[in-house]
Design a protein around this motif. Structure first.
Motif, PDB file in Angstrom:
ATOM      1  N   GLU A 459      -4.448  50.637  51.350  1.00 32.48           N
ATOM      2  CA  GLU A 459      -3.121  50.585  51.400  1.00 32.48           C
ATOM      3  C   GLU A 459      -2.650  49.208  51.869  1.00 32.48           C
ATOM      4  O   GLU A 459      -3.049  48.544  52.906  1.00 32.48           O
ATOM      5  CB  GLU A 459      -2.546  51.544  52.505  1.00 32.48           C
ATOM      6  N   HIS A 495       4.129  50.620  56.010  1.00 31.15           N
ATOM      7  CA  HIS A 495       3.363  51.247  54.909  1.00 31.15           C
ATOM      8  C   HIS A 495       4.102  50.767  53.669  1.00 31.15           C
ATOM      9  O   HIS A 495       5.305  51.650  53.613  1.00 31.15           O
ATOM     10  CB  HIS A 495       2.958  52.542  55.199  1.00 31.15           C
ATOM     11  N   SER A 514       0.280  53.381  45.533  1.00 29.40           N
ATOM     12  CA  SER A 514      -0.574  54.214  46.019  1.00 29.40           C
ATOM     13  C   SER A 514      -0.518  55.555  45.700  1.00 29.40           C
ATOM     14  O   SER A 514      -1.315  56.367  45.749  1.00 29.40           O
ATOM     15  CB  SER A 514      -0.815  53.905  47.461  1.00 29.40           C
TER      16      SER A 514
END
Length: 641
Positions: A459, A495, A514
């Protein structure tokens, strides 16, 4: 050992903004070494000092105040930069250079080139800003636009910024509901729109649609129409050319004063309204333009974009670096594939920004601008929107310009800027983004948030605060939705939602979103890995891969647009064989379906999540955010047993 596709000359390095910045820092007494890795390390460890140095180096107009950052400095998402500062975003873009310098060059389908000097830009912004004030618009009110990429759009955005109003825009090709899904949430005071637009050789009159939008937006006090096609505004609409006022002064505002509201391009629910502050947007763009993109005073910058994509906001900011914004409105493939190269040659463009999809489309067309165009002033080509394939990299250096810096960049609407981007003092390697941005503590993490070494996929995260983090989301007073969007996955760490890896050369590779990665048998695979193989197959124009949940596992399903519109057993076998041999057995799709077009967001990104929802029998919402959404009006094909 991997060989670079491009290595900057000693002259390019010496004259780059990045080198001048490093020299300036050392002359200022900062303990910074000459190499980029050391400079980046210093910029992320001493964030307050770094961002203040950008303010000073770029000569920002305004007062920075005494504090660089709120305490505690490392607390995400609560840290704020320059809490005592006062500045005006528009002033920093307009009050640069000489009055006679060109601020804007505008061109497009079926229209003559237009030019606007800095003196003319100042006059127009002053006129429109004063008019907005005369209508009762005050700081914090929303001014919205449904506009093409025209000088009037840029003028209106800066006029709003001059008085502290908040700007938001979308492209006129949006459907009525798509426009309302965005603007109804933010309750605008003024709407500025266009009578129509040209695209692909066709003319689209949008007055009827916009009259319906005006009727639905009950908070509007005034509506203004720009006669781009020369059509008459509907009753009740003011003509842009008739706006008059005595002007007004720049309003000094806090660093985090809302400047833009940008909208996520999600396909479920209403778009998120992401609020960006004036100071963070300005500092981040100054850094990216002057240091990473090597934009210098007098350079001409053409980025192909619509006014519904954050790259338009990025393009507007080149004015703060005394560069000229080159605006192109229309199709990038009409009347022929090379139209952007025609514009770049005619206007001696120094930075050309395009999407990865456009580069691959030009490559497939067989065009060789290196043989047909004089691109000698072109220093940098930027590519974004989706990962650029290694073949795309090779094509740029073989067929466009062998001595250009190819800067693949990635960030997004969420930060109105980049996490990873170009470095004019470093080599370019095939398939790689050159570096993490200065001041951006970018990393690749596993599912536990631990840093991964080069070569391992995970990530994309940012571990420390940066000034272009959103001020927040609109209508999210306690920040709950904002925190959930970026800080829920890894508490205290941004994130971003990209599947990525670091490289041994210090760069990055983005493998796709992702949330669109494939997990057959529990092994994560980025969709970009499949696309790179399929792009080398001449029978396939486009493809999209999704992971469909079937019987407790994930099955790869592939959608293809073939060159002749058909998909037979022979081509399906060839696809599977190529993926097995050039990627891995895990990349081989169980099901392959031919479609007429791949649905995409209006910024050109493949709508993988929408395809997944559709094939699994769900309802795809927010279709107005997509091009090619007609597919979702049909029944999905049955998956094989």
């Amino acid at each position: 050992m991997i060989q670079p596709l491009w290595t900057p000359s000693a002259e390019r390095i010496a004259n780059s903004g990045l080198t001048r910045f490093g020299d300036w820092l050392r002359a200022d007494g900062q303990p910074v070494q000459a190499d980029y890795e050391a400079l980046h390390r210093w910029s992320t460890r001493h964030r307050g000092a770094f961002w203040r140095s950008i303010w000073r180096f770029a000569d920002v107009i305004g007062e920075p105040g005494e504090r660089d950052v709120t305490v505690p400095e490392d607390k995400l998402p609560d840290t704020r930069f320059f809490p005592d500062a006062r500045l005006n975003f528009a002033e920093n873009l307009i009050e640069r250079g000489r009055d006679s310098d060109l601020a804007i060059i505008a061109t497009g389908e079926g229209v003559p080139d237009r030019e606007m000097t800095r003196a003319e830009l100042r006059m127009w912004v002053d006129r429109v800003a004063g008019w907005l004030q005369d209508q009762g618009v005050v700081a914090g009110d929303r001014v919205v636009a449904v506009m093409p990429n025209l000088p009037e759009t840029l003028v209106a955005a800066l006029a709003a910024a001059k008085i502290g109003a908040v700007w938001s825009s979308c492209s006129p090709d949006f459907g009525m509901q798509g426009i309302l899904d965005r603007f109804e949430q933010i309750r605008p005071t003024v709407l500025i729109a266009v009578d129509g637009y040209r695209y692909g050789g066709k003319v689209f009159d949008v007055r009827e649609k916009l009259e319906a939008v005006r009727a639905a937006l009950t908070t509007l006090k005034r509506v203004v129409m720009v006669a781009y096609l020369g059509e008459t505004p509907p009753p009740g609409w003011l003509d842009w050319a008739e706006l008059e006022s005595e002007g007004c002064d720049y309003q000094p505002l806090p660093f985090d004063h809302p400047l833009y509201i940008l909208f996520s391009s999600g396909t479920t629910g209403q778009p998120k309204c992401i609020v960006h502050g004036a100071g963070g947007t300005l500092l981040q763009h100054l850094k990216e333009h002057q240091l990473h993109s090597d934009i210098a005073p007098g350079d001409r910058v053409l980025y192909f974009t619509t006014c519904g994509w954050m790259m338009w906001n990025w393009l507007v900011s080149v004015l703060a670096s005394e560069a000229t914004a080159v605006l192109y409105e229309g199709s990038p493939a009409f009347p022929e594939t090379g139209v952007l190269f025609d514009v770049a040659e005619r206007h001696r463009v120094g930075l050309l920004g395009v999407s990865a999809g456009w580069i691959n489309a030009v490559r497939q067309s067989g065009l060789r601008p290196v043989d047909s165009h004089d691109l000698s002033p072109l220093k940098t080509i930027c590519s974004t929107g989706s990962p650029l394939s290694p073949e795309g990299f090779a094509y740029v250096y073989e067929a466009i310009k062998p001595d250009v810096q190819l800067a693949s960049i990635s960030g997004g609407t969420d930060i109105v800027s980049c996490f990873v981007l170009g470095n004019p003092t470093a080599p370019v390697f095939e398939g790689q983004i050159q570096c993490a941005g200065l001041g951006m503590d970018v990393d690749v993490a596993d599912e536990q948030g631990r840093s991964l070494p080069p070569g391992e996929k995970g990530e994309l995260v940012c571990r420390s605060p940066f000034p272009s983090m959103p001020v927040g989301f609109w209508n999210d007073p306690d920040g709950e939705r904002y925190r959930a969007a970026y800080f829920e996955h890894f508490p205290g760490v941004w994130h971003h939602g990209d599947f990525a890896e670091k490289t041994e050369q210090g760069g990055f590779i983005i493998h796709g979103r992702s949330d669109a990665t494939l997990n057959p048998g529990g092994v994560r695979i980025g969709t970009a890995e499949l696309y790179r193989v399929l792009e080398r197959m001449g029978q396939i124009n486009e493809a999209a891969a999704i992971g469909a949940a079937v019987d407790g596992d994930v099955r790869i399903v592939l959608f293809v647009v073939t060159r002749d519109g058909t998909l037979d057993d022979e081509l399906a076998r060839a696809i599977r064989t190529r993926l097995r041999s050039e990627a891995s057995p895990r990349h081989v799709p169980r099901d392959i379906f031919a479609v007429d077009a791949i649905p995409k967001t209006r910024t050109g990104k493949t709508a993988e999540l929408a395809l997944k929802t559709w094939i699994e029998g769900g309802v795809v919402r927010n279709r107005n955010a997509l091009v090619g959404a007609e597919l979702f009006n049909t029944q999905p094909p049955a998956l094989s047993p």
